[in-house]
Write a protein that holds these residues in place. Sequence first.
Motif, PDB file in Angstrom:
ATOM      1  N   ASP B  34       0.823  -1.205   0.000  1.00  0.00           N
ATOM      2  CA  ASP B  34       0.000   0.000   0.000  1.00  0.00           C
ATOM      3  C   ASP B  34       0.857   1.256   0.000  1.00  0.00           C
ATOM      4  N   GLU B  37       2.599   1.787  -3.408  1.00  0.00           N
ATOM      5  CA  GLU B  37       1.680   2.325  -4.410  1.00  0.00           C
ATOM      6  C   GLU B  37       1.388   3.789  -4.138  1.00  0.00           C
ATOM      7  N   MET B  38       1.202   4.084  -2.862  1.00  0.00           N
ATOM      8  CA  MET B  38       0.906   5.451  -2.474  1.00  0.00           C
ATOM      9  C   MET B  38       2.032   6.397  -2.847  1.00  0.00           C
ATOM     10  N   ASP B  41       2.035   6.976  -6.479  1.00  0.00           N
ATOM     11  CA  ASP B  41       0.970   7.921  -6.826  1.00  0.00           C
ATOM     12  C   ASP B  41       1.428   9.351  -6.577  1.00  0.00           C
ATOM     13  N   GLU B  45       1.986  12.470  -9.087  1.00  0.00           N
ATOM     14  CA  GLU B  45       1.123  13.643  -8.993  1.00  0.00           C
ATOM     15  C   GLU B  45       1.838  14.926  -8.620  1.00  0.00           C
ATOM     16  N   MET B  46       2.744  14.806  -7.666  1.00  0.00           N
ATOM     17  CA  MET B  46       3.347  16.013  -7.118  1.00  0.00           C
ATOM     18  C   MET B  46       4.852  16.097  -7.336  1.00  0.00           C
ATOM     19  N   ASP B  53       2.317  13.964   3.296  1.00  0.00           N
ATOM     20  CA  ASP B  53       1.289  13.590   2.328  1.00  0.00           C
ATOM     21  C   ASP B  53       0.991  12.104   2.398  1.00  0.00           C
ATOM     22  N   ALA B  56      -1.086  11.517   5.411  1.00  0.00           N
ATOM     23  CA  ALA B  56      -2.457  11.993   5.248  1.00  0.00           C
ATOM     24  C   ALA B  56      -3.280  11.018   4.408  1.00  0.00           C
ATOM     25  N   ARG B  57      -2.690  10.580   3.327  1.00  0.00           N
ATOM     26  CA  ARG B  57      -3.441   9.674   2.450  1.00  0.00           C
ATOM     27  C   ARG B  57      -3.663   8.300   3.046  1.00  0.00           C
ATOM     28  N   MET B  58      -2.701   7.874   3.827  1.00  0.00           N
ATOM     29  CA  MET B  58      -2.861   6.562   4.442  1.00  0.00           C
ATOM     30  C   MET B  58      -3.732   6.636   5.688  1.00  0.00           C
ATOM     31  N   GLY B  59      -3.993   7.830   6.121  1.00  0.00           N
ATOM     32  CA  GLY B  59      -4.838   7.988   7.297  1.00  0.00           C
ATOM     33  C   GLY B  59      -4.099   7.663   8.587  1.00  0.00           C
ATOM     34  N   VAL B  60      -2.807   7.931   8.603  1.00  0.00           N
ATOM     35  CA  VAL B  60      -2.017   7.688   9.812  1.00  0.00           C
ATOM     36  C   VAL B  60      -1.240   8.955  10.146  1.00  0.00           C
ATOM     37  N   ARG B 100      -0.693  -2.031  -8.502  1.00  0.00           N
ATOM     38  CA  ARG B 100      -1.745  -1.262  -9.154  1.00  0.00           C
ATOM     39  C   ARG B 100      -2.471  -2.110 -10.204  1.00  0.00           C
ATOM     40  N   LEU B 122     -13.846  -0.741  -2.622  1.00  0.00           N
ATOM     41  CA  LEU B 122     -13.619  -0.834  -1.184  1.00  0.00           C
ATOM     42  C   LEU B 122     -13.046  -2.187  -0.786  1.00  0.00           C
ATOM     43  N   GLU B 125      -9.418  -3.244  -1.836  1.00  0.00           N
ATOM     44  CA  GLU B 125      -8.323  -2.746  -1.010  1.00  0.00           C
ATOM     45  C   GLU B 125      -7.834  -3.793  -0.028  1.00  0.00           C
TER      46      GLU B 125
END
Lengths: 152, 152
Positions: B34, B37-38, B41, B45-46, B53, B56-60, B100, B122, B125
Motif C-alpha cells: 500500500d 503504491e501510495m 501515486d 502527482e506532485m 502527504d 495523510a493519504r494513508m490515514g495515519v 496497481r 472498497l 483494497e
Amino acid sequence: MTEHTQTDDAGTTPATSARFSQARAAQSMAVLEDYAEMIDDLTAEMGEARITDIAARMGVTHPTATKAVARLKREGLANSRPYRGVFLTEAGAALAARVRARHRVVVDLLVAVGVPNETAELDAEGLEHHVSEVTLRAFEAFLDAARGGSAA
Amino acid sequence: MTEHTQTDDAGTTPATSARFSQARAAQSMAVLEDYAEMIDDLTAEMGEARITDIAARMGVTHPTATKAVARLKREGLANSRPYRGVFLTEAGAALAARVRARHRVVVDLLVAVGVPNETAELDAEGLEHHVSEVTLRAFEAFLDAARGGSAA
DNA sequence: CGGAATTTAAAGCCTCGGCTACACTTCTGT
DNA sequence: ACAGAAGTGTAGCCGAGGCTTTAAATTCCG
C-alpha cells in the motif's frame, strides 16, 4: 485511470484513508475469525477443542493459541474451563458459522471463475476476511446464476 | 513432535497450518504494498512523496508513515534523504506497478461477477493483497473470456 | 498411590503498526 | 535576516500476535 485520489488538498480526509482504515480493521478481526472457526471444527470433530490442538492446526505454539483464546474470551466469543478445552459462546458459534459459510462461498466463487481448487482454498483463507456482506451476496448471486442458468 | 493432525492434507483434512502461515505472511506484505503504491501515486502527482502527504493519504500520523518508509527502505524498496521526499527504487516502482495492476484486475473481477462498483473498490483494497499469482491469472483469463465472449 | 507424561499457564522478548510528545530542520513571510 | 510556521525525525508507549522457556497443574498408568 487511477481516480481514487481526487483530493489533492492536504487537510481533509478523502475516501482514500477511510478505505485503508477499513482494511486494517478487517485484518484485525481475521485472526479471531480463524480461531473461532477452528474451535468450532475441533469441537465438532473431537467433542472439544484443546489448546494444543488449536495451536497445532493454526501452526502456532501453545502460548500463542492461549493468548488468542484469551482474546476470544475477552470478546465474549468463547469460554474455557481450566483443563477442559475451549468452547464457543452463542456469539462465537454464530461467528464461526458465518465464517465457514463465507469461506465456502469464496472458494466456490474462485473456482467458478477458473481458479484451481487448491489455490482457491489457499487464497480464500486470506481473502475471506475482506469480503463484505454486499460482495458476499453478489458472489452468492453469481454462483446461483451460474448453476441455475447454465448448469446442468 | 506430535504428528497426529497433519496426516493428510490432500483433500479432507480441514486445516493445514501452512494455509494460515501464508495468509499471515501476505498480510505482513500488505502494508508495504500500500505504501509503495501510495508513494508512486504521490510522486507521479506532485513530483515527490513527502512524509506528511503519505501519512495523510494513508490515514495515519507522520511517525507511522516514517516507520513504514523506514521499513520500505530496509526492504530495498525505497530510499529517502533526511528532510527530502521519499523515492521508490526500481524494485519499489516495480512493486507499485504490480500492485496497481493487480488492484485493477481484482476490481474488474468483482464488478464482473456483480459486485457494485463502489463496493468493489472498497473490498479490493483488502482483498488484493491475498490474491496469488495463479488466482490473478485466473481472474485475467475470466475477464478476458467474458469480454471477448460477449462484448467487443 | 506416586511418578511420568501431557497440558495449561505465566513470564519475558521480538516485530509490526499504530499513537503522542518533543526536538530539530527547512521553508517562508515580514 | 530572522522568527515563526510547517514539515520531519526521534523517542517512548501501547496492543496484537508471534516465539521460547519455565513452572504448575492435571491426567494417566504402572
